[in-house]
Design a protein around this motif. Structure first.
Motif, PDB file in Angstrom:
ATOM      1  N   ALA A  39      24.329  -6.885  -1.553  1.00  0.00           N
ATOM      2  CA  ALA A  39      22.962  -6.401  -1.380  1.00  0.00           C
ATOM      3  C   ALA A  39      22.005  -7.291  -2.164  1.00  0.00           C
ATOM      4  CB  ALA A  39      22.846  -4.959  -1.857  1.00  0.00           C
ATOM      5  N   ILE A  40      20.878  -7.642  -1.562  1.00  0.00           N
ATOM      6  CA  ILE A  40      19.880  -8.490  -2.209  1.00  0.00           C
ATOM      7  C   ILE A  40      18.715  -7.631  -2.686  1.00  0.00           C
ATOM      8  CG2 ILE A  40      18.312 -10.440  -1.947  1.00  0.00           C
ATOM      9  CD1 ILE A  40      20.091 -11.465   0.294  1.00  0.00           C
ATOM     10  N   VAL A  41      18.372  -7.784  -3.966  1.00  0.00           N
ATOM     11  CA  VAL A  41      17.235  -7.077  -4.555  1.00  0.00           C
ATOM     12  C   VAL A  41      16.328  -8.111  -5.204  1.00  0.00           C
ATOM     13  CG1 VAL A  41      16.495  -5.399  -6.281  1.00  0.00           C
ATOM     14  CG2 VAL A  41      18.591  -4.991  -4.971  1.00  0.00           C
ATOM     15  N   PHE A  42      15.045  -8.072  -4.901  1.00  0.00           N
ATOM     16  CA  PHE A  42      14.094  -9.022  -5.480  1.00  0.00           C
ATOM     17  C   PHE A  42      13.394  -8.389  -6.680  1.00  0.00           C
ATOM     18  CE2 PHE A  42      14.129 -12.677  -2.726  1.00  0.00           C
ATOM     19  CZ  PHE A  42      14.724 -12.204  -1.579  1.00  0.00           C
ATOM     20  N   SER A  43      13.540  -9.029  -7.826  1.00  0.00           N
ATOM     21  CA  SER A  43      12.980  -8.518  -9.072  1.00  0.00           C
ATOM     22  C   SER A  43      11.486  -8.802  -9.164  1.00  0.00           C
ATOM     23  CB  SER A  43      13.694  -9.157 -10.265  1.00  0.00           C
ATOM     24  OG  SER A  43      13.057  -8.829 -11.477  1.00  0.00           O
ATOM     25  N   GLU A  44      10.769  -7.908  -9.832  1.00  0.00           N
ATOM     26  CA  GLU A  44       9.337  -8.091 -10.070  1.00  0.00           C
ATOM     27  C   GLU A  44       9.058  -8.728 -11.429  1.00  0.00           C
ATOM     28  OE1 GLU A  44       7.524  -4.279  -9.752  1.00  0.00           O
ATOM     29  OE2 GLU A  44       7.946  -4.039  -7.615  1.00  0.00           O
ATOM     30  N   LYS A  45      10.095  -8.989 -12.227  1.00  0.00           N
ATOM     31  CA  LYS A  45       9.896  -9.390 -13.620  1.00  0.00           C
ATOM     32  C   LYS A  45       9.333 -10.796 -13.782  1.00  0.00           C
ATOM     33  CE  LYS A  45      13.453  -6.346 -15.541  1.00  0.00           C
ATOM     34  NZ  LYS A  45      14.724  -6.282 -16.323  1.00  0.00           N
ATOM     35  N   GLY A  46       9.656 -11.696 -12.885  1.00  0.00           N
ATOM     36  CA  GLY A  46       9.214 -13.073 -13.045  1.00  0.00           C
ATOM     37  C   GLY A  46      10.049 -13.809 -14.074  1.00  0.00           C
ATOM     38  N   THR A 133      20.019  -3.432   1.737  1.00  0.00           N
ATOM     39  CA  THR A 133      20.141  -2.033   1.321  1.00  0.00           C
ATOM     40  C   THR A 133      21.226  -1.912   0.256  1.00  0.00           C
ATOM     41  OG1 THR A 133      19.557  -1.331   3.568  1.00  0.00           O
ATOM     42  CG2 THR A 133      20.516   0.329   2.098  1.00  0.00           C
ATOM     43  N   PRO A 134      20.860  -1.731  -1.014  1.00  0.00           N
ATOM     44  CA  PRO A 134      21.860  -1.613  -2.087  1.00  0.00           C
ATOM     45  C   PRO A 134      22.782  -0.411  -1.873  1.00  0.00           C
ATOM     46  CG  PRO A 134      19.664  -1.971  -2.985  1.00  0.00           C
ATOM     47  CD  PRO A 134      19.483  -1.675  -1.526  1.00  0.00           C
ATOM     48  N   GLN A 135      24.058  -0.585  -2.232  1.00  0.00           N
ATOM     49  CA  GLN A 135      25.049   0.477  -2.134  1.00  0.00           C
ATOM     50  C   GLN A 135      25.569   0.810  -3.530  1.00  0.00           C
ATOM     51  OE1 GLN A 135      25.711   1.981   0.769  1.00  0.00           O
ATOM     52  NE2 GLN A 135      24.288   0.587   1.813  1.00  0.00           N
ATOM     53  N   PRO A 136      25.711   2.094  -3.864  1.00  0.00           N
ATOM     54  CA  PRO A 136      26.217   2.479  -5.194  1.00  0.00           C
ATOM     55  C   PRO A 136      27.576   1.842  -5.474  1.00  0.00           C
ATOM     56  CG  PRO A 136      25.373   4.397  -4.021  1.00  0.00           C
ATOM     57  CD  PRO A 136      25.401   3.272  -3.029  1.00  0.00           C
ATOM     58  N   GLY A 137      27.672   1.133  -6.609  1.00  0.00           N
ATOM     59  CA  GLY A 137      28.928   0.521  -6.998  1.00  0.00           C
ATOM     60  C   GLY A 137      29.259  -0.761  -6.272  1.00  0.00           C
ATOM     61  N   GLY A 138      28.390  -1.197  -5.364  1.00  0.00           N
ATOM     62  CA  GLY A 138      28.664  -2.403  -4.592  1.00  0.00           C
ATOM     63  C   GLY A 138      28.157  -3.657  -5.282  1.00  0.00           C
ATOM     64  N   ALA A 169      25.874  -9.004  -9.506  1.00  0.00           N
ATOM     65  CA  ALA A 169      26.522  -8.003 -10.345  1.00  0.00           C
ATOM     66  C   ALA A 169      27.503  -7.187  -9.515  1.00  0.00           C
ATOM     67  CB  ALA A 169      25.481  -7.077 -10.968  1.00  0.00           C
ATOM     68  N   ILE A 170      28.661  -6.903 -10.124  1.00  0.00           N
ATOM     69  CA  ILE A 170      29.667  -6.034  -9.508  1.00  0.00           C
ATOM     70  C   ILE A 170      30.021  -4.973 -10.536  1.00  0.00           C
ATOM     71  CG2 ILE A 170      31.909  -5.901  -8.374  1.00  0.00           C
ATOM     72  CD1 ILE A 170      31.736  -8.912  -7.899  1.00  0.00           C
ATOM     73  N   GLY A 171      29.607  -3.747 -10.292  1.00  0.00           N
ATOM     74  CA  GLY A 171      29.856  -2.686 -11.262  1.00  0.00           C
ATOM     75  C   GLY A 171      29.154  -2.981 -12.576  1.00  0.00           C
TER      76      GLY A 171
END
Length: 289
Positions: A39-46, A133-138, A169-171
């Motif tokens: 799952a791909i998540v784009f951070s807002e932190k910069g 779409t992130p999956q729990p534990g994925g 990240a994995i777990g």
């Protein structure tokens, strides 16, 4: 002076622990497929000021755009934008109209990266390797996008870079960071990049972002072969650095007509996969003696 220059690019001690080298494999090893969808998540932190940036950069407020290459002398105190705005004030005194240059340099790189990744993911190439779409534990790949505008010393010319900092990240395992840097075209005058509300700058950054996202997805789905035997010497302009620099890296092969050069280790802020268009760097194989 060389020692001072290098130290200015070195990340602080906490960042050295967090930033690690890209994974390596034996020479000639075939790329390994990812065992599961990521799952791909784009951070807002910069960019992280401790680990991702050298000393003395100027941040454009309310954006993920930073300016470098100017460090040293008065530029380290005020930055090129401060000096440019002051120059505009002097030139247009009495008109009451001072152009806000910083507004022209803003680019919502995160929003554009999400839009472009959605478009790329609509095709078949990466559909099974990634999801939005992130999956729990994925498996989750966090992508932190930002822009580095690097001034070339003794000029008013700028090289715009797209940077994608990634961690899978994995777990509970936060994973190793790999950065992807992309700059296309020659350095251009700042005045030209900021005309028409920064239209030319946004055009360049959009093209670079497309290239960087594709290289990132390729490497993070089927990692490029990383060999200790593929060492090269490079000479030229690098992210954050305002003058040509000689540095050693490792070739990862090519993407289209781009060379992929990886500078390993977390000490230098340009460590990661540098996507180099033809002629942008002098690249020479290092022969073992």
């Amino acid at each position: 002076m060389k020692r001072i220059f290098i130290l200015a690019l070195v990340a602080s001690a906490p960042a050295l622990m967090a930033q690690t080298a890209a994974p390596q494999g034996p020479a000639g090893a075939a790329p390994a497929s990812s065992p599961a969808t990521t799952a791909i998540v784009f951070s807002e932190k910069g960019a992280n000021g401790l680990g991702d940036l050298p000393m003395g950069v100027h941040r454009i407020p309310d954006s993920n755009v930073v300016i470098s290459g100017h460090q040293g002398g008065i530029g380290a105190l005020f930055g090129p934008i401060g000096m440019l705005v002051q120059s505009s004030i002097n030139a247009e005194a009495g008109t009451g109209k001072v152009r806000n240059v910083e507004d022209d340099l803003r680019f919502d790189v995160r929003a554009k990266a999400i839009e472009m990744t959605n478009t790329i993911m609509a095709g078949d190439q990466f559909r099974t390797a990634f999801t939005l779409t992130p999956q729990p534990g994925g498996r989750t790949m966090t992508v932190t996008p930002y822009v580095v505008l690097t001034f070339v010393k003794k000029t008013e010319d700028v090289r715009p870079y797209i940077v994608l900092k990634t961690k899978v990240a994995i777990g509970d395992d936060s994973g190793k960071a790999i950065k992807y840097f992309c700059c296309e075209g020659k350095a251009l005058p700042l005045a030209g990049l900021t005309e028409n509300n920064g239209a030319r700058l946004k055009e360049l950054l959009t093209a670079e972002l497309d290239t960087a996202i594709n290289v990132m997805l390729l490497d993070r789905s089927q990692p490029f072969t990383r060999s200790d035997e593929a060492k090269v010497a490079t000479n030229g302009l690098l992210p954050f650095v305002g003058k040509p620099l000689k540095w050693r890296g490792f070739t990862l092969g090519r993407y289209k007509d781009y060379d992929l050069i990886e500078f390993r280790g977390g000490m230098m802020v340009f460590s990661g996969v540098n996507i180099v268009e033809p002629g942008a760097l002098e690249i020479t194989p290092v022969v073992k003696k």
